[in-house]
Design an enzyme around this catalytic site. Structure first.
Site, PDB file in Angstrom:
ATOM      1  N   SER A  16       0.840  -1.202   0.000  1.00  0.00           N
ATOM      2  CA  SER A  16       0.000   0.000   0.000  1.00  0.00           C
ATOM      3  C   SER A  16       0.870   1.245   0.000  1.00  0.00           C
ATOM      4  O   SER A  16       1.670   1.452   0.910  1.00  0.00           O
ATOM      5  CB  SER A  16      -0.860   0.028   1.270  1.00  0.00           C
ATOM      6  OG  SER A  16      -1.146   1.369   1.622  1.00  0.00           O
ATOM      7  N   HIS A  41      -0.627  -0.949  -4.680  1.00  0.00           N
ATOM      8  CA  HIS A  41      -1.956  -0.527  -4.222  1.00  0.00           C
ATOM      9  C   HIS A  41      -1.875   0.956  -3.839  1.00  0.00           C
ATOM     10  O   HIS A  41      -1.115   1.329  -2.941  1.00  0.00           O
ATOM     11  CB  HIS A  41      -2.356  -1.372  -3.004  1.00  0.00           C
ATOM     12  CG  HIS A  41      -3.712  -1.057  -2.442  1.00  0.00           C
ATOM     13  ND1 HIS A  41      -4.854  -1.675  -2.873  1.00  0.00           N
ATOM     14  CD2 HIS A  41      -4.080  -0.178  -1.491  1.00  0.00           C
ATOM     15  CE1 HIS A  41      -5.893  -1.201  -2.182  1.00  0.00           C
ATOM     16  NE2 HIS A  41      -5.451  -0.294  -1.329  1.00  0.00           N
ATOM     17  N   ASP A  43      -3.463   4.103  -2.252  1.00  0.00           N
ATOM     18  CA  ASP A  43      -4.536   4.509  -1.320  1.00  0.00           C
ATOM     19  C   ASP A  43      -4.828   5.989  -1.489  1.00  0.00           C
ATOM     20  O   ASP A  43      -4.160   6.842  -0.916  1.00  0.00           O
ATOM     21  CB  ASP A  43      -4.108   4.195   0.124  1.00  0.00           C
ATOM     22  CG  ASP A  43      -4.477   2.773   0.484  1.00  0.00           C
ATOM     23  OD1 ASP A  43      -3.669   2.091   1.137  1.00  0.00           O
ATOM     24  OD2 ASP A  43      -5.580   2.333   0.099  1.00  0.00           O
ATOM     25  N   MET A  45      -6.903   9.243  -0.976  1.00  0.00           N
ATOM     26  CA  MET A  45      -7.807   9.773   0.052  1.00  0.00           C
ATOM     27  C   MET A  45      -8.043  11.262  -0.197  1.00  0.00           C
ATOM     28  O   MET A  45      -7.094  11.998  -0.501  1.00  0.00           O
ATOM     29  CB  MET A  45      -7.175   9.588   1.434  1.00  0.00           C
ATOM     30  CG  MET A  45      -6.902   8.139   1.755  1.00  0.00           C
ATOM     31  SD  MET A  45      -6.179   7.977   3.407  1.00  0.00           S
ATOM     32  CE  MET A  45      -5.805   6.226   3.388  1.00  0.00           C
ATOM     33  N   HIS A  74      -7.251   2.441  -5.042  1.00  0.00           N
ATOM     34  CA  HIS A  74      -8.326   2.322  -4.044  1.00  0.00           C
ATOM     35  C   HIS A  74      -8.791   3.741  -3.758  1.00  0.00           C
ATOM     36  O   HIS A  74      -8.108   4.491  -3.058  1.00  0.00           O
ATOM     37  CB  HIS A  74      -7.738   1.635  -2.799  1.00  0.00           C
ATOM     38  CG  HIS A  74      -8.684   1.591  -1.644  1.00  0.00           C
ATOM     39  ND1 HIS A  74      -8.244   1.277  -0.374  1.00  0.00           N
ATOM     40  CD2 HIS A  74     -10.007   1.819  -1.539  1.00  0.00           C
ATOM     41  CE1 HIS A  74      -9.265   1.293   0.455  1.00  0.00           C
ATOM     42  NE2 HIS A  74     -10.353   1.639  -0.227  1.00  0.00           N
ATOM     43  N   MET A  76     -10.625   6.185  -1.932  1.00  0.00           N
ATOM     44  CA  MET A  76     -11.367   6.536  -0.714  1.00  0.00           C
ATOM     45  C   MET A  76     -11.745   8.008  -0.854  1.00  0.00           C
ATOM     46  O   MET A  76     -11.194   8.899  -0.195  1.00  0.00           O
ATOM     47  CB  MET A  76     -10.484   6.282   0.526  1.00  0.00           C
ATOM     48  CG  MET A  76     -10.275   4.796   0.779  1.00  0.00           C
ATOM     49  SD  MET A  76      -8.995   4.426   1.981  1.00  0.00           S
ATOM     50  CE  MET A  76      -7.591   4.320   0.872  1.00  0.00           C
ATOM     51  N   MET A 145     -12.480  -3.934   3.815  1.00  0.00           N
ATOM     52  CA  MET A 145     -11.639  -3.159   4.725  1.00  0.00           C
ATOM     53  C   MET A 145     -11.601  -3.846   6.077  1.00  0.00           C
ATOM     54  O   MET A 145     -12.648  -4.185   6.650  1.00  0.00           O
ATOM     55  CB  MET A 145     -12.176  -1.734   4.887  1.00  0.00           C
ATOM     56  CG  MET A 145     -12.064  -0.863   3.637  1.00  0.00           C
ATOM     57  SD  MET A 145     -10.403  -0.748   2.980  1.00  0.00           S
ATOM     58  CE  MET A 145      -9.557   0.107   4.310  1.00  0.00           C
ATOM     59  N   ASP A 180      -7.724  -5.181   3.302  1.00  0.00           N
ATOM     60  CA  ASP A 180      -6.886  -3.997   3.409  1.00  0.00           C
ATOM     61  C   ASP A 180      -6.949  -3.426   4.822  1.00  0.00           C
ATOM     62  O   ASP A 180      -7.985  -2.949   5.258  1.00  0.00           O
ATOM     63  CB  ASP A 180      -7.423  -2.963   2.407  1.00  0.00           C
ATOM     64  CG  ASP A 180      -6.625  -1.689   2.368  1.00  0.00           C
ATOM     65  OD1 ASP A 180      -6.840  -0.905   1.429  1.00  0.00           O
ATOM     66  OD2 ASP A 180      -5.803  -1.463   3.273  1.00  0.00           O
TER      67      ASP A 180
HETATM   68  C1  DX5 Z   1      -6.562   2.490   5.337  1.00  0.00           C
HETATM   69  C2  DX5 Z   1      -5.435   2.124   4.443  1.00  0.00           C
HETATM   70  C3  DX5 Z   1      -4.537   1.126   5.146  1.00  0.00           C
HETATM   71  C4  DX5 Z   1      -3.335   0.792   4.357  1.00  0.00           C
HETATM   72  C5  DX5 Z   1      -2.602  -0.399   4.936  1.00  0.00           C
HETATM   73  O1  DX5 Z   1      -7.368   3.398   4.676  1.00  0.00           O
HETATM   74  O2  DX5 Z   1      -5.950   1.584   3.229  1.00  0.00           O
HETATM   75  O3  DX5 Z   1      -5.285  -0.035   5.372  1.00  0.00           O
HETATM   76  O4  DX5 Z   1      -3.666   0.499   3.087  1.00  0.00           O
HETATM   77  O5  DX5 Z   1      -1.997   0.036   6.067  1.00  0.00           O
HETATM   78  P1  DX5 Z   1      -1.481  -1.023   7.166  1.00  0.00           P
HETATM   79  O6  DX5 Z   1      -1.004  -2.239   6.411  1.00  0.00           O
HETATM   80  O7  DX5 Z   1      -0.373  -0.288   7.852  1.00  0.00           O
HETATM   81  O8  DX5 Z   1      -2.658  -1.297   8.006  1.00  0.00           O
HETATM   82 ZN    ZN Z   2      -6.387   0.560   0.302  1.00  0.00          ZN
END
Ligand code: DX5
Ligand code: ZN
Length: 233
Positions: A16, A41, A43, A45, A74, A76, A145, A180
């Site tokens: 991620s 991946h 993330d 946001m 992903h 968000m 999630m 995730d």
């Molecule tokens: C939450 C993120 C986390 C990330 C992974 O929004 O999507 O889940 O990807 O982080 P770790 O592996 O540190 O939980």
């Molecule tokens: Zn993610």
């Protein structure tokens, strides 16, 4: 069209890009690829759908040429429809949207597939599987999630594994289930046993100096959890 299982053989550990060194993204991508990772991946946001702000399509586009790795975005974000084309143009291979942001994702999932990408639907820990059931046929991957979205380094929520088990009975064999949040040595086996094939990992990779051994260890744990027990065991 589904994710090519020849190219991407489950279990797939998906680093991620939330816990990476943002000050040197190209180097981080190079390190992941030389660690044997073929899947990244992202993330994304927006500071609205989740209380954190990371990066947008431009950042993903800026490193697209660096690697042939599978870019799994992903989103968000509250309004994925508005920004979808930017992520398609940025060179993403899969785009995952949240059912909590788009109560009826049918059109958006179709748009993602029509652009030749893999479509994904994500559900937060508190969202029941029933809410995405009507749309599963339009998904190439479903992202469960296992933390509240927004931050890395959180504690794995094992209660979501029940949803993975249910989803496994509902989706077609070609649809991959991804998980995730809080995926690490102590948690990945239970996620694999429940039926996950893609394991998004931030801290358990980027907090380590040796990405290859971190990814290999996680991959082996997930594979061991789903391989048949030896004959005379
Ligand atoms: C939450 C993120 C986390 C990330 C992974 O929004 O999507 O889940 O990807 O982080 P770790 O592996 O540190 O939980
Ligand atoms: Zn993610």
């Amino acid at each position: 069209m589904s994710i090519s299982l020849e190219l991407y053989k489950p279990p797939i550990v998906a680093p991620s890009m939330l816990k990476c060194d943002f000050g040197d993204l190209n180097r981080e991508i190079d390190r992941l690829v030389s660690a044997g990772s073929h899947w990244v991946h992202w993330d994304v946001m927006d500071g609205n759908f989740v209380p954190n702000l990371t990066y947008g399509a431009m950042v993903i586009a800026s490193v697209r040429a660096r690697t042939k790795a599978f870019f799994d975005a992903h989103l968000m974000i509250s309004d994925p429809a508005k920004y979808l084309d930017y992520y398609i143009k940025a060179g993403c291979d899969a785009i995952t949207i949240h059912i909590e942001a788009v109560p009826d994702p049918s059109d958006l999932l179709k748009r993602i597939r029509a652009a030749g990408l893999q479509s994904g639907l994500a559900i937060n820990p508190g969202t029941p599987v029933a809410q995405i059931e009507p749309y599963l046929a339009a998904c190439d991957l479903v992202l469960v999630m296992s933390v509240q979205p927004g931050f890395g380094g959180q504690k794995f929520m094992p209660e979501v594994l029940e949803k993975v088990r249910t989803l496994r009975t509902l989706v077609s064999p070609q649809t991959l289930i991804s998980i995730d949040g809080g995926i690490a040595g102590p948690t990945i086996a239970s996620a694999a046993e429940a039926g996950c094939q893609i394991f998004v990992a931030g801290s358990s990779i980027f907090d380590e100096t040796d990405y290859r051994s971190a990814i290999d260890q996680l991959t082996q744990l997930a594979a061991a959890a789903t391989s048949p027990a030896p004959e005379n065991s």
